[in-house]
Design an enzyme around this catalytic site. Sequence first.
Site, PDB file in Angstrom:
ATOM      1  N   CYS A 243       0.804  -1.222   0.000  1.00  0.00           N
ATOM      2  CA  CYS A 243       0.000   0.000   0.000  1.00  0.00           C
ATOM      3  C   CYS A 243       0.839   1.275   0.000  1.00  0.00           C
ATOM      4  O   CYS A 243       0.292   2.374  -0.050  1.00  0.00           O
ATOM      5  CB  CYS A 243      -0.941  -0.015   1.195  1.00  0.00           C
ATOM      6  SG  CYS A 243      -1.878  -1.557   1.307  1.00  0.00           S
ATOM      7  N   HIS A 383      -2.411   8.315   5.900  1.00  0.00           N
ATOM      8  CA  HIS A 383      -2.627   6.946   5.403  1.00  0.00           C
ATOM      9  C   HIS A 383      -3.944   6.420   5.973  1.00  0.00           C
ATOM     10  O   HIS A 383      -4.782   5.919   5.228  1.00  0.00           O
ATOM     11  CB  HIS A 383      -1.454   6.062   5.824  1.00  0.00           C
ATOM     12  CG  HIS A 383      -1.550   4.660   5.333  1.00  0.00           C
ATOM     13  ND1 HIS A 383      -1.594   4.352   3.988  1.00  0.00           N
ATOM     14  CD2 HIS A 383      -1.609   3.473   6.000  1.00  0.00           C
ATOM     15  CE1 HIS A 383      -1.668   3.035   3.844  1.00  0.00           C
ATOM     16  NE2 HIS A 383      -1.689   2.480   5.055  1.00  0.00           N
ATOM     17  N   GLU A 394       0.087   5.926  13.401  1.00  0.00           N
ATOM     18  CA  GLU A 394       0.395   7.050  12.521  1.00  0.00           C
ATOM     19  C   GLU A 394       0.250   8.382  13.251  1.00  0.00           C
ATOM     20  O   GLU A 394       1.101   9.275  13.136  1.00  0.00           O
ATOM     21  CB  GLU A 394      -0.510   7.028  11.289  1.00  0.00           C
ATOM     22  CG  GLU A 394      -0.213   8.150  10.304  1.00  0.00           C
ATOM     23  CD  GLU A 394      -1.083   8.128   9.067  1.00  0.00           C
ATOM     24  OE1 GLU A 394      -0.785   8.880   8.122  1.00  0.00           O
ATOM     25  OE2 GLU A 394      -2.075   7.354   9.042  1.00  0.00           O
ATOM     26  N   LYS A 414      -9.433   7.808   2.482  1.00  0.00           N
ATOM     27  CA  LYS A 414      -9.952   6.440   2.486  1.00  0.00           C
ATOM     28  C   LYS A 414     -11.314   6.323   3.174  1.00  0.00           C
ATOM     29  O   LYS A 414     -12.005   5.317   2.995  1.00  0.00           O
ATOM     30  CB  LYS A 414      -8.950   5.508   3.174  1.00  0.00           C
ATOM     31  CG  LYS A 414      -7.638   5.329   2.417  1.00  0.00           C
ATOM     32  CD  LYS A 414      -6.715   4.367   3.143  1.00  0.00           C
ATOM     33  CE  LYS A 414      -5.372   4.221   2.453  1.00  0.00           C
ATOM     34  NZ  LYS A 414      -4.519   5.416   2.609  1.00  0.00           N
TER      35      LYS A 414
END
Length: 492
Positions: A243, A383, A394, A414
């Site tokens: 990814c 992310h 993160e 996302k």
Amino acid sequence: MASIAGTCPLGALLRNKVSESNGISLVHYDGLRLSHKMQMPSTASMSSGYTSASSLKCGTIKAMAAPTVAAPKREKDPKKRVVITGMGLVSVFGSDIDTFYNKLLEGESGISLIDRFDASNFSVRFGGQIRDFSSEGYIDGKNDRRLDDCWRYCIVAGKRALDDANLGHEVLQNMDRTRIGVLVGTGMGGLTAFSTGVEALIQKGYKKITPFFIPYSITNMGSALLAIDTGLMGPNYSISTACATANYCFYAAANHIRRGEADIMVVGGTEAAIMPTGVGGFIACRALSQRNEDPKKASRPWDKDRDGFVMGEGSGVLIMESLESATKRGAKIIAEYLGGAITCDAHHMTDPRSDGLGVSSCIKKSLEDAGVSSEEVNYVNAHATSTLAGDLAEVNAIKKVFKDTSELKMNATKSMIGHGLGAAGGLEAIATMKAITTGWLHPTINQDNLEVDVTIDTVPNVKKQHEVNVAISNSFGFGGHNSVVVFAPFRP
């Protein structure tokens, strides 16, 4: 500085810094570059990757110049400055850039029940499935029928990016195409082509395997087919780091330009894994949300009720070009790529490091490469996949780098389109470009019950106006692959 003896505060400071960084650097200044490195006793004492306390006996140090911090320096050479001159995508919201970003700004979810195959017996039955995709005008009918979707998405997104940069077929015919390269990566490759070939082998024998089985399965074929179609003869290959793929490609492509090996690079990521093997494989990894009763609410980064990521697909491609080349041909400049970095967690196949060291060091290295200080960054396209461990790891890494996050905005693309795997960084880079050019940040949807440790503004549920000064886009992949790229508005 006078002779240092006794307990030596400096020695203690250095030992603390070594401990904090696991030996990566002896002195650290929040992403700023040091113009003078401290001289250490000997390279032999550091051969194991760290400095022992015994090698820092202060009585042996007679004098040491006070360290000075150099202001970060951005690249000035137009041959080495890298700008973005075109964008192209294939997404769950279609293939038009403005439509894609307007849907994001509206907070619309592109997640729905899968109907490409019968998923009724799967424990996960939804995803960011692309519907009504058309390659008309970009791929001839015969090849279109043969190609894996992974390559169809790549070719269409790549050609749309070239058109956006005014590098259509007629223009390219009159250019030195040995100076234009293609670098579009993928995490999974032609997964449908591979699965079909294996099925033919098992059910009918090897003689029934199509001759396209290998060519349409291997991960380099997107870059190859796009180059064959357009005649681009510069650097051409693919990168596959799960990814993190697309960001790795941006970083590598920019370095080709900076080293003078190419003037223009067509670069990004592509993926088409919403098919039985892809969905079934990620179910087996226990990585996916199982919120089948309410798919649009399933991708919920940083929310306490998140239960895994949602699969997506598509392709996102940028045209990266030296400023000298863009200026010579009068190209429109969308934004500037300032730098990037890649690191490895060296920890676990699927889980991130709990201390966030791999990610925080990657962010710091990207800022150093870009020549910017942490204080200049005011937007993070995260992310943020909606997994239990990854989201907080993160955030913790970001907070380590950016000590004052009061002006920092952070969102998760996302939450609306799902996780595009190898294509994720490409689609998110385009979202970052649009944030820079429009002054609007799309929301992170499904923010109903935010984790208490998330003290950064996640742009919850409603878009926000925000003038981006410097942006970073994060992508991390299975295997501990970390990648961060740095973008900013173009200023001559």
